[in-house]
Design a protein around this motif. Structure first.
Motif, mmCIF file in Angstrom:
data_model
loop_
_atom_site.group_PDB
_atom_site.id
_atom_site.type_symbol
_atom_site.label_atom_id
_atom_site.label_comp_id
_atom_site.label_asym_id
_atom_site.label_seq_id
_atom_site.Cartn_x
_atom_site.Cartn_y
_atom_site.Cartn_z
ATOM 1 N N GLY A 35 5.315 14.381 2.961
ATOM 2 C CA GLY A 35 4.521 13.772 4.013
ATOM 3 C C GLY A 35 3.358 12.977 3.461
ATOM 4 N N GLN A 36 2.690 13.522 2.446
ATOM 5 C CA GLN A 36 1.565 12.810 1.858
ATOM 6 C C GLN A 36 2.030 11.516 1.190
ATOM 7 O OE1 GLN A 36 -1.689 13.924 2.295
ATOM 8 N NE2 GLN A 36 -2.015 11.797 1.678
ATOM 9 N N ALA A 37 3.169 11.574 0.529
ATOM 10 C CA ALA A 37 3.722 10.368 -0.080
ATOM 11 C C ALA A 37 4.077 9.339 0.984
ATOM 12 C CB ALA A 37 4.950 10.718 -0.913
ATOM 13 N N ALA A 38 4.566 9.812 2.139
ATOM 14 C CA ALA A 38 4.895 8.895 3.229
ATOM 15 C C ALA A 38 3.639 8.225 3.775
ATOM 16 C CB ALA A 38 5.622 9.645 4.343
ATOM 17 N N LEU A 39 2.558 8.980 3.932
ATOM 18 C CA LEU A 39 1.307 8.399 4.425
ATOM 19 C C LEU A 39 0.795 7.310 3.486
ATOM 20 C CD1 LEU A 39 -0.607 11.585 5.688
ATOM 21 C CD2 LEU A 39 0.554 9.856 7.074
ATOM 22 N N ALA A 40 0.994 7.520 2.195
ATOM 23 C CA ALA A 40 0.532 6.547 1.205
ATOM 24 C C ALA A 40 1.283 5.220 1.297
ATOM 25 C CB ALA A 40 0.670 7.124 -0.200
ATOM 26 N N GLN A 41 2.422 5.221 1.982
ATOM 27 C CA GLN A 41 3.215 4.001 2.141
ATOM 28 C C GLN A 41 2.965 3.311 3.481
ATOM 29 O OE1 GLN A 41 5.334 2.742 -0.386
ATOM 30 N NE2 GLN A 41 4.136 4.293 -1.467
ATOM 31 N N LYS A 42 2.120 3.897 4.317
ATOM 32 C CA LYS A 42 1.930 3.385 5.669
ATOM 33 C C LYS A 42 0.811 2.346 5.744
ATOM 34 C CE LYS A 42 5.102 6.045 7.440
ATOM 35 N NZ LYS A 42 6.396 5.469 7.914
ATOM 36 N N HIS A 43 1.007 1.409 6.660
ATOM 37 C CA HIS A 43 0.058 0.326 6.912
ATOM 38 C C HIS A 43 -0.388 0.447 8.371
ATOM 39 C CE1 HIS A 43 -0.491 -4.365 7.240
ATOM 40 N NE2 HIS A 43 -1.594 -3.696 7.535
ATOM 41 N N VAL A 44 -1.683 0.634 8.573
ATOM 42 C CA VAL A 44 -2.235 0.787 9.920
ATOM 43 C C VAL A 44 -3.158 -0.385 10.226
ATOM 44 C CG1 VAL A 44 -3.691 2.207 11.425
ATOM 45 C CG2 VAL A 44 -2.062 3.304 9.870
ATOM 46 N N TYR A 94 -11.105 9.088 9.104
ATOM 47 C CA TYR A 94 -10.117 10.159 8.966
ATOM 48 C C TYR A 94 -8.768 9.665 8.464
ATOM 49 C CZ TYR A 94 -13.068 13.843 10.729
ATOM 50 O OH TYR A 94 -14.076 14.772 10.856
ATOM 51 N N LEU A 95 -8.376 8.448 8.813
ATOM 52 C CA LEU A 95 -7.095 7.948 8.306
ATOM 53 C C LEU A 95 -7.191 7.569 6.837
ATOM 54 C CD1 LEU A 95 -5.515 5.862 11.205
ATOM 55 C CD2 LEU A 95 -5.221 8.276 10.627
ATOM 56 N N SER A 96 -8.317 7.026 6.411
ATOM 57 C CA SER A 96 -8.464 6.759 4.978
ATOM 58 C C SER A 96 -8.561 8.074 4.209
ATOM 59 C CB SER A 96 -9.689 5.876 4.717
ATOM 60 O OG SER A 96 -10.871 6.470 5.211
ATOM 61 N N ALA A 97 -9.237 9.062 4.774
ATOM 62 C CA ALA A 97 -9.306 10.374 4.131
ATOM 63 C C ALA A 97 -7.938 11.037 4.073
ATOM 64 C CB ALA A 97 -10.290 11.274 4.875
ATOM 65 N N ALA A 98 -7.061 10.675 5.007
ATOM 66 C CA ALA A 98 -5.701 11.227 5.034
ATOM 67 C C ALA A 98 -4.773 10.543 4.037
ATOM 68 C CB ALA A 98 -5.107 11.111 6.441
ATOM 69 N N GLY A 99 -5.223 9.441 3.442
ATOM 70 C CA GLY A 99 -4.416 8.789 2.416
ATOM 71 C C GLY A 99 -3.508 7.685 2.911
ATOM 72 N N ILE A 100 -3.848 7.082 4.069
ATOM 73 C CA ILE A 100 -3.078 5.923 4.528
ATOM 74 C C ILE A 100 -3.136 4.845 3.452
ATOM 75 C CG2 ILE A 100 -2.911 4.132 6.295
ATOM 76 C CD1 ILE A 100 -2.177 7.023 7.183
ATOM 77 N N ALA A 120 -2.408 9.641 15.414
ATOM 78 C CA ALA A 120 -1.861 8.606 14.530
ATOM 79 C C ALA A 120 -1.122 9.234 13.354
ATOM 80 C CB ALA A 120 -2.992 7.706 14.025
ATOM 81 N N ILE A 121 -1.694 10.273 12.774
ATOM 82 C CA ILE A 121 -1.024 10.957 11.665
ATOM 83 C C ILE A 121 0.282 11.570 12.140
ATOM 84 C CG2 ILE A 121 -1.222 12.895 10.053
ATOM 85 C CD1 ILE A 121 -4.263 12.264 9.966
ATOM 86 N N ARG A 122 0.279 12.111 13.348
ATOM 87 C CA ARG A 122 1.508 12.673 13.913
ATOM 88 C C ARG A 122 2.600 11.609 14.009
ATOM 89 N NH1 ARG A 122 1.829 17.127 16.994
ATOM 90 N NH2 ARG A 122 -0.413 17.034 17.482
ATOM 91 N N GLY A 159 -11.631 3.259 -3.156
ATOM 92 C CA GLY A 159 -11.324 1.917 -3.625
ATOM 93 C C GLY A 159 -9.858 1.659 -3.896
ATOM 94 N N ALA A 160 -9.023 2.702 -3.816
ATOM 95 C CA ALA A 160 -7.592 2.529 -4.058
ATOM 96 C C ALA A 160 -6.848 2.033 -2.818
ATOM 97 C CB ALA A 160 -6.975 3.846 -4.529
ATOM 98 N N ILE A 161 -7.529 1.984 -1.663
ATOM 99 C CA ILE A 161 -6.868 1.571 -0.421
ATOM 100 C C ILE A 161 -7.209 0.115 -0.127
ATOM 101 C CG2 ILE A 161 -6.572 2.012 2.040
ATOM 102 C CD1 ILE A 161 -7.484 4.876 1.571
ATOM 103 N N PRO A 162 -6.223 -0.783 -0.139
ATOM 104 C CA PRO A 162 -6.493 -2.188 0.178
ATOM 105 C C PRO A 162 -6.623 -2.406 1.686
ATOM 106 C CG PRO A 162 -4.172 -1.902 -0.302
ATOM 107 C CD PRO A 162 -4.817 -0.562 -0.534
ATOM 108 N N ALA A 163 -7.310 -3.468 2.059
ATOM 109 C CA ALA A 163 -7.477 -3.791 3.477
ATOM 110 C C ALA A 163 -7.559 -5.295 3.655
ATOM 111 C CB ALA A 163 -8.733 -3.129 4.034
ATOM 112 N N ASP A 164 -6.855 -5.788 4.667
ATOM 113 C CA ASP A 164 -6.981 -7.172 5.104
ATOM 114 C C ASP A 164 -8.013 -7.206 6.224
ATOM 115 O OD1 ASP A 164 -4.837 -8.097 3.407
ATOM 116 O OD2 ASP A 164 -3.457 -7.150 4.827
ATOM 117 N N VAL A 165 -8.878 -8.203 6.224
ATOM 118 C CA VAL A 165 -9.984 -8.274 7.166
ATOM 119 C C VAL A 165 -9.851 -9.526 8.022
ATOM 120 C CG1 VAL A 165 -12.476 -8.579 7.355
ATOM 121 C CG2 VAL A 165 -11.545 -6.944 5.712
#
Length: 257
Positions: A24-33, A48-54, A210-212, A98-104
């Protein structure tokens, strides 16, 4: 998918949960929100979503940080006043992980640009404060085939619901509110007031839902609760829910589309 040791340590409390686990954690790391609205609801959602590893975010908000925002918009400080919320939110994210990229996108979302801004996301989370924007986002999600999690709050009342109107048997957000609110005409918290902690409750619950949704098929947190709207009461604390039926004639996801 394997994770570096520092990521494993960061998310260790998630991974030991049977409902999440390593898969599940690996799956969250592949998700784009895509987060539409980076205010009172969007702030705890991003936290909370960044803390969850999105794995990736699209951050969308046309507003600038104002002093009155700081009562409830928890990712901003007085140093951010006058700066674009989308830019300040990305700065918060970079400082947090800093490992999580984001488009603004410092854009006001509307029917003309909504699909372009949210396309490619695995989930859109809308925390905006007017029906015209919410309906534009909902219609774009249906057309792009992306699930939507909608969250709203007014005074001491909140609501959170997940929608999959792109699926033939599921309702969209427009099925819930209809077509009367396409105009930008709803009340705002500046007029009615809002308790900061109430907004935080709604945003935190939206992040949980959202995590669900994002763990569907990869974890055992439960089904995504499509078209189930949760109503939250902060004055006499309680939560209730009801199902929203698909409108066959809906112009967002039905024969009227």
């Amino acid at each position: 998918m394997s994770m570096p040791p520092e990521r494993l340590e960061r998310f260790a409390r998630h991974i030991v949960l049977p409902e999440v686990g390593g898969a599940g954690q690996a799956a969250l790391a592949q998700k784009h929100v895509a987060l539409v609205g980076l205010g009172g609801i969007g702030s705890p959602v991003l936290q909370y979503l960044s803390a969850a590893g999105i794995g990736r975010f699209t951050l969308i908000d046309a507003g600038d940080v104002e002093l009155s925002n700081l009562q409830r918009q928890t990712i901003y400080t007085t140093r951010d006043i006058g700066h674009a919320k989308a830019v300040a939110a990305r700065r918060w994210l970079a400082n947090f992980d800093g490992a999580i990229p984001a488009d603004v996108y410092d854009d006001r979302i509307d029917p003309a640009n909504a699909r372009r801004l949210i396309e490619g996301a695995d989930l859109v989370l809308d925390g905006t404060d007017n029906f015209a924007t919410r309906l534009a986002v909902s219609d774009a999600c249906v057309r792009a085939g992306v699930p939507l999690l909608s969250a709203a709050v007014g005074r001491f009342q909140g609501q959170v619901g997940a929608f999959a109107g792109h699926l033939p048997d599921q309702a969209c957000y427009r099925c819930f509110v209809g077509d009367a609110f396409d105009a930008d005409d709803c009340d705002t918290c500046a007029e009615d007031g809002v308790l900061g902690a109430m907004v935080g409750w709604v945003g935190s619950f939206a992040a949980m839902q959202a995590i669900r949704v994002l763990l569907t098929g990869a974890g055992s947190l439960g089904d995504p609760h499509w078209a189930k709207l949760y109503l939250m009461d902060g004055l006499d604390p309680e939560m209730r829910s009801f199902r929203i039926a698909k409108d066959p004639a809906c112009k967002g996801c039905g024969s009227g589309a």
